[in-house]
Write a protein that holds these residues in place. Structure first.
Motif, PDB file in Angstrom:
ATOM      1  N   SER A  15      25.070  16.952  36.538  1.00  0.00           N
ATOM      2  CA  SER A  15      24.245  17.873  35.754  1.00  0.00           C
ATOM      3  C   SER A  15      23.522  17.058  34.685  1.00  0.00           C
ATOM      4  O   SER A  15      24.074  16.084  34.167  1.00  0.00           O
ATOM      5  CB  SER A  15      25.107  18.947  35.084  1.00  0.00           C
ATOM      6  N   PRO A  16      22.301  17.428  34.351  1.00  0.00           N
ATOM      7  CA  PRO A  16      21.599  16.736  33.262  1.00  0.00           C
ATOM      8  C   PRO A  16      22.127  17.114  31.887  1.00  0.00           C
ATOM      9  O   PRO A  16      21.761  16.486  30.885  1.00  0.00           O
ATOM     10  CB  PRO A  16      20.146  17.197  33.440  1.00  0.00           C
ATOM     11  N   ILE A  17      22.995  18.126  31.825  1.00  0.00           N
ATOM     12  CA  ILE A  17      23.535  18.585  30.543  1.00  0.00           C
ATOM     13  C   ILE A  17      24.717  17.702  30.136  1.00  0.00           C
ATOM     14  O   ILE A  17      25.567  17.356  30.962  1.00  0.00           O
ATOM     15  CB  ILE A  17      23.987  20.058  30.637  1.00  0.00           C
ATOM     16  N   PRO A  31      20.101  24.590  36.284  1.00  0.00           N
ATOM     17  CA  PRO A  31      19.628  24.717  37.678  1.00  0.00           C
ATOM     18  C   PRO A  31      19.799  23.443  38.501  1.00  0.00           C
ATOM     19  O   PRO A  31      19.836  23.514  39.736  1.00  0.00           O
ATOM     20  CB  PRO A  31      18.150  25.091  37.519  1.00  0.00           C
ATOM     21  N   ASP A  32      19.911  22.295  37.843  1.00  0.00           N
ATOM     22  CA  ASP A  32      20.083  21.039  38.578  1.00  0.00           C
ATOM     23  C   ASP A  32      21.552  20.650  38.763  1.00  0.00           C
ATOM     24  O   ASP A  32      21.845  19.562  39.266  1.00  0.00           O
ATOM     25  CB  ASP A  32      19.345  19.905  37.863  1.00  0.00           C
ATOM     26  N   PHE A 138      26.861   8.019  39.166  1.00  0.00           N
ATOM     27  CA  PHE A 138      26.544   9.097  40.094  1.00  0.00           C
ATOM     28  C   PHE A 138      26.428  10.482  39.451  1.00  0.00           C
ATOM     29  O   PHE A 138      25.779  11.371  40.004  1.00  0.00           O
ATOM     30  CB  PHE A 138      27.605   9.174  41.207  1.00  0.00           C
ATOM     31  N   CYS A 139      27.076  10.691  38.296  1.00  0.00           N
ATOM     32  CA  CYS A 139      27.181  12.043  37.731  1.00  0.00           C
ATOM     33  C   CYS A 139      26.258  12.297  36.558  1.00  0.00           C
ATOM     34  O   CYS A 139      26.140  13.445  36.097  1.00  0.00           O
ATOM     35  CB  CYS A 139      28.631  12.316  37.295  1.00  0.00           C
ATOM     36  N   VAL A 140      25.622  11.247  36.048  1.00  0.00           N
ATOM     37  CA  VAL A 140      24.773  11.359  34.861  1.00  0.00           C
ATOM     38  C   VAL A 140      23.374  10.850  35.223  1.00  0.00           C
ATOM     39  O   VAL A 140      23.253   9.832  35.913  1.00  0.00           O
ATOM     40  CB  VAL A 140      25.366  10.541  33.697  1.00  0.00           C
ATOM     41  N   ASP A 144      15.650   7.311  33.344  1.00  0.00           N
ATOM     42  CA  ASP A 144      14.401   7.997  33.689  1.00  0.00           C
ATOM     43  C   ASP A 144      14.629   9.452  34.087  1.00  0.00           C
ATOM     44  O   ASP A 144      13.694  10.138  34.515  1.00  0.00           O
ATOM     45  CB  ASP A 144      13.708   7.260  34.843  1.00  0.00           C
ATOM     46  N   GLY A 145      15.883   9.903  33.962  1.00  0.00           N
ATOM     47  CA  GLY A 145      16.203  11.284  34.282  1.00  0.00           C
ATOM     48  C   GLY A 145      16.484  11.549  35.744  1.00  0.00           C
ATOM     49  O   GLY A 145      16.581  12.712  36.151  1.00  0.00           O
TER      50      GLY A 145
END
Length: 643
Positions: A15-17, A31-32, A138-140, A144-145
């Motif tokens: 997740s990007p969070i 959502p990602d 893998f998880c973060v 560059d996002g």
């Protein structure tokens, strides 16, 4: 195929969070969000790993078992797995049947991390040290996002799958190791209720929180500019620069700590006084919790997961997470609603004009950012002096118990017993009430002069010479409590030294399998790992055990009768609250938050339920607490506040 009876599982997710900053509910709400790997073991059999990131699917029978309350689902910190799987499935998995081995470890005084529990228990299977780097890769998202795919590092991905499976093996090994010390089923029922409360969450007034942050930023910028102009310093917020400036302007000050600044303000005048006042304004942290609220609020405008079940693993009490609701600032403003309206409207100018300190006002409004659902109101109910009541009840302190039963002011009754004169809150000898209050707060667990100071006795106007006599007077007025400290110390020491069970009233002490257990009136047990008898810094004997100390290091710790009594009393108060929470939820009410000994209920505005109805549920005594003079008070509000 045989019916599944239990599943142990562990996830790896993307997740990007920021998980630590926002919590698992917002993390999985994005959502990602993706589940990458799902490792599981059916009925403690061989671990299977489903590579969801590579297109594999969770077997249908396993998916069905996740929804089946008759199938026991295990994980370490289960709320993470259940919340993430809920997001993956698109429906909220009910907590029924979900069990947490982290909670199990906590009931035995063990650490709250999988790695540390495995190390302390000396398991054959240990958490793999490579995991931290694999999770980062893998998880973060990268800088560059972007999300790294399994194909970006096939060897690393294969190792990651092994790591995921190993976590299930370690969690299973922990459960087998702890099998002789099962968690009572009623505690698991309390855990399920806790998870439903966290799932429900509490609504956040994000408009208020956002505008509070903006007002604080604007006010700080203005204060900083005024301080620059006044002092000529490039950075007047720098303690070293300001300290040097003050010394040069006739105000010698040893540090810029709050206490030193307060002391200097007592005699400061002119520019020096203004500089010190601006220093106070700039050093106040008044919006950190607003930022935490914004970080944790999900798309449903609610913050979830603010309380951790058994987060205080010595007593079993809840711990605050994310916003840390257990230490919210109190509110004293008589016109709280007006101040709140100004902040919600973003009216910084009016706020500065009407209130002497913007940071203090914003701090007092933090509670008010918690709001009811649409067409609802809050009902808040709080136990009255619960620890003092439990302590007096356990120790058989008849005078204190009589004061509670007669509805007397505890602080007045205590001061009267200490000084041998009538004490009334707003009448005769009222000045002694404050001494009674500080004594009650500081002395109940064998506290002495140091405890009085820590409770702020000197700031309340008491002198150094008064402290020792206050301790002596309190102890003379509470002989049964003083005796209780010694009896608890003696019982624990005897159980550790002889290995025999010792009974003390409704308590029992037992050394078993390398643990000291103290069984409470409720039947729940406090646990102390590897207990022993040592020598304290004063040369006397002391009780020792192993636990997490400074920086969460696993080390030998000391305790004594007064501290054990504190653990016992707080644990009993926790049991009363836990049973009340379960009772209130079963009655159909929706708890959205609880803080120490207080519950906050989200109740329809037109339901007819009153605070008295909730207090009646709060004060129903369980059979094990017969004779405890319990009491609760409540109120209604349109936003959370301290009455």
């Amino acid at each position: 195929m045989d019916k599944i009876t239990s599943i142990g599982c562990d996830l790896e997710t993307f997740s990007p969070i920021n998980l630590a900053k926002a919590g698992v509910y917002k993390y999985a709400d994005d959502p990602d969000f993706r589940i990458l790997l799902f490792s599981y073991a059916v009925d403690d059999g061989k671990v299977q790993t489903v590579d969801l990131a590579s297109g594999e699917q969770i077997p249908a029978d396993v998916l069905a078992a996740l929804d089946d309350p008759q199938v026991v689902k295990w994980a370490f910190n289960t709320s993470f797995e259940r919340t993430c799987l809920s997001a993956y499935l698109g429906r909220r998995l009910d907590p029924a049947g979900w069990r947490c081995s982290m909670v199990w470890a906590a009931t035995l005084g063990l650490p709250l991390s999988l790695k540390d529990v495995g190390a302390v228990l000396n398991l054959d299977a240990q958490k793999m040290s490579e995991g931290k780097d694999l999770i980062k890769y893998f998880c973060v998202p990268d800088k560059d996002g972007h999300q790294h795919q399994p194909s970006d590092d096939p060897a690393g991905w294969a190792l990651f799958k092994t790591y995921n499976a190993r976590d299930v093996e370690v969690e299973t090994a922990i459960r087998h190791k702890l099998a002789h010390f099962p968690v009572p089923e009623y505690v698991w029922e309390q855990y399920e209720v806790d998870q439903r409360i966290n799932d429900r969450g509490i609504r956040i007034d994000t408009t208020l929180a956002a505008n509070a942050i903006h007002i604080d930023e604007a006010h700080r910028a203005q204060a900083f500019a005024r301080a620059q102009e006044l002092t000529g310093l490039e950075n007047p917020a720098s303690p070293l620069q300001l300290q040097e400036w003050l010394n040069q302007h006739g105000c010698p000050i040893e540090s810029m700590a709050k206490e030193a600044v307060d002391e200097a303000l007592a005699s400061a005048t002119g520019d020096v006084r203004q500089a010190l006042e601006l220093r106070q304004e700039l050093s106040r942290s008044s919006v950190a919790k607003y930022r935490k609220m914004m970080d944790a609020t999900c798309t449903d405008q609610r913050a979830h997961g603010l309380l951790q079940f058994y987060g205080a693993n010595r007593t079993g009490r809840w711990a605050g997470r994310l916003v840390q609701v257990q230490n919210l600032p109190r509110n004293y403003l008589p016109d709280l609603a007006q101040a709140r309206a100004l902040v919600r409207d973003g009216n910084c100018e009016a706020l500065e004009m009407l209130y002497p300190s913007v940071p203090d006002t914003l701090s007092q409004l933090i509670r008010t950012a918690f709001i009811p659902s649409d067409n609802c109101r809050f009902i808040v109910a709080d136990y009255s002096a619960i620890e003092a009541r439990v302590l007096a009840w356990m120790a058989g302190e008849t005078s204190t118990l009589a004061a509670f039963e007669n509805g007397e002011d505890l602080y007045c009754a205590t001061a009267s017993a200490m000084f041998g004169v009538p004490v009334e809150k707003h009448g005769a000898n009222s000045e002694l009430r404050q001494k009674g209050k500080i004594a009650v707060l500081a002395c109940g667990y064998n506290g002495s002069v140091g405890a009085l100071k820590a409770m702020g006795a000197l700031k309340m106007g008491l002198t150094e010479d008064e402290l020792e006599p206050i301790v002596d007077a309190w102890r003379a007025a509470n002989p049964h409590i003083v005796q209780f400290w010694h009896e608890v110390d003696k019982a624990a020491t005897k159980a550790i030294s002889t290995g025999r069970s010792v009974t003390l009233g409704d308590l029992s002490f037992e050394k078993k399998s390398g643990m000291l257990f103290i069984t409470l009136p409720s039947g729940r047990r406090l646990a102390y790992v590897q207990p022993g008898i040592g020598v304290n810094r004063f040369g006397g004997t002391s009780i020792t055990y192993w636990g997490q100390g400074v920086a969460r290091k696993w080390q030998k710790l000391e305790t004594y009768g007064g501290k054990l009594v504190e653990n016992i009393v707080q644990a009993i108060a926790r049991d009363l609250l836990a049973e009340a929470i379960t009772r209130i939820e079963k009655a159909g009410y929706q708890i959205v938050m609880h803080i120490h000994d207080e519950v906050v209920i989200d109740e329809p505005a037109d339901s007819g339920t009153t605070a008295a109805d909730i207090c009646a549920l709060m004060t129903q005594l369980p059979e094990w607490a017969a004779g405890l003079p319990i009491d609760a008070a409540g109120y209604e509000c349109s936003f959370y506040q301290k009455d």
